[in-house]
Design a protein around this motif. Structure first.
Motif, short mmCIF file in Angstrom:
data_model
loop_
_atom_site.label_atom_id
_atom_site.label_comp_id
_atom_site.label_asym_id
_atom_site.label_seq_id
_atom_site.Cartn_x
_atom_site.Cartn_y
_atom_site.Cartn_z
N THR A 132 16.96 -4.65 19.26
CA THR A 132 15.65 -5.28 19.42
C THR A 132 14.56 -4.24 19.23
O THR A 132 14.84 -3.04 19.14
CB THR A 132 15.52 -5.95 20.80
N LEU A 182 12.17 -6.62 23.71
CA LEU A 182 13.02 -6.08 24.78
C LEU A 182 12.92 -6.86 26.09
O LEU A 182 13.96 -7.19 26.68
CB LEU A 182 12.69 -4.60 25.02
N TRP A 241 9.82 -3.23 30.82
CA TRP A 241 11.14 -3.62 30.34
C TRP A 241 11.61 -4.90 31.02
O TRP A 241 12.25 -5.74 30.40
CB TRP A 241 12.16 -2.51 30.62
N VAL A 292 19.67 1.04 27.87
CA VAL A 292 18.75 0.97 26.74
C VAL A 292 18.70 2.34 26.06
O VAL A 292 18.43 3.36 26.70
CB VAL A 292 17.34 0.56 27.19
N ARG A 321 16.87 4.43 23.01
CA ARG A 321 15.77 4.45 22.05
C ARG A 321 16.27 5.02 20.73
O ARG A 321 16.74 6.16 20.68
CB ARG A 321 14.61 5.30 22.60
N VAL A 327 21.60 -1.74 24.60
CA VAL A 327 20.49 -2.26 23.82
C VAL A 327 19.93 -1.12 22.98
O VAL A 327 19.47 -0.11 23.52
CB VAL A 327 19.40 -2.84 24.73
N LEU A 385 17.06 0.08 21.09
CA LEU A 385 15.63 -0.24 21.07
C LEU A 385 14.94 0.55 19.98
O LEU A 385 14.82 1.77 20.04
CB LEU A 385 15.01 0.09 22.43
N GLU A 437 11.79 1.86 18.35
CA GLU A 437 10.41 2.10 18.77
C GLU A 437 9.56 2.50 17.58
O GLU A 437 10.00 3.25 16.72
CB GLU A 437 10.39 3.21 19.82
#
Length: 217
Positions: A66, A71, A97, A160, A162, A213, A215, A217
């Motif tokens: 995502t 998120l 979050w 999560v 990044r 997850v 993520l 960015e």
């Protein structure tokens, strides 16, 4: 002469020409071995993330992707799907979050007992680094990760990562980023073990379900 005496004698012979004042840091050790088996760097970030996702799934972790906008809703959906009424929250977890989640927040406290932590439905954390070649997530007790025990006792862990910022190609690359004095936890899939007959049992010394997850960015 015992086996111990034989080993110690060999060590003394090997060190006979080493001055007593010399320390390990005085002699540089050449590290010319290959430090990664796949390309890394900015030009390979997409391939690294794909490799990480593949190896995470191979270890039976559930992988989701995502961006920042998606998120909060994704975390809300994962907690609802799990039926989680409570979620353990490290002190430095970004508040946005979980802004869409209805679960009751349980804060990471030093006074929390193992029984109290075991009663929590889920825990959501960040990570320190993720290793693409091995599908490994590393936690170092940072503000968005909390104490080591909060990711070892609850049965459901959402982590999560990044990407591509926190993704590296190999273990040597990860070690360059990590502080060895911090409490490092290396996670490759949900907690599992096998007995002598190779019957796999999950949730023995950590969460039975690991969801990662990725993520962007």
């Amino acid at each position: 002469m015992s086996d111990r005496d034989v080993v110690l004698a060999r060590i003394r012979r090997a060190l006979v020409d080493v001055p007593r004042s010399e320390t390990p840091d005085d002699v540089p050790v050449p590290r010319e071995y290959e430090r990664a088996h796949v390309p890394d760097g900015a030009e390979a970030s997409e391939e690294l993330v794909d490799l990480l996702a593949e190896n995470l799934a191979d270890y039976r972790a559930l992988v989701h992707r995502t961006d920042a906008d998606g998120l909060p809703l994704l975390l809300c959906r994962l907690l609802l799907a799990r039926g989680s009424g409570t979620v353990l929250v490290p002190p430095g977890l970004p508040p946005w979050w979980l802004k869409a989640a209805d679960a009751v927040r349980i804060h990471d406290r030093a006074a929390s007992t193992p029984d109290e932590l075991d009663a929590v439905d889920s825990v959501v954390t960040g990570c320190a680094v993720a290793i693409a070649e091995t599908g490994t997530i590393v936690l170092d007790g940072g503000p968005d990760q909390g104490r080591r025990r909060i990711t070892l006792i609850p049965d459901h862990h959402i982590c999560v990562v990044r990407v591509p910022e926190q993704v590296v190609a190999s273990v040597p690359r990860a070690l360059e980023r990590l502080d060895p004095t911090r409490p490092l936890t290396w996670i490759s899939g949900p907690s599992a073990t096998s007995d002598i007959e190779l019957d796999r049992v999950e949730g023995v010394h950590g969460p039975r379900t690991l969801e990662v997850v990725l993520l962007t960015e």
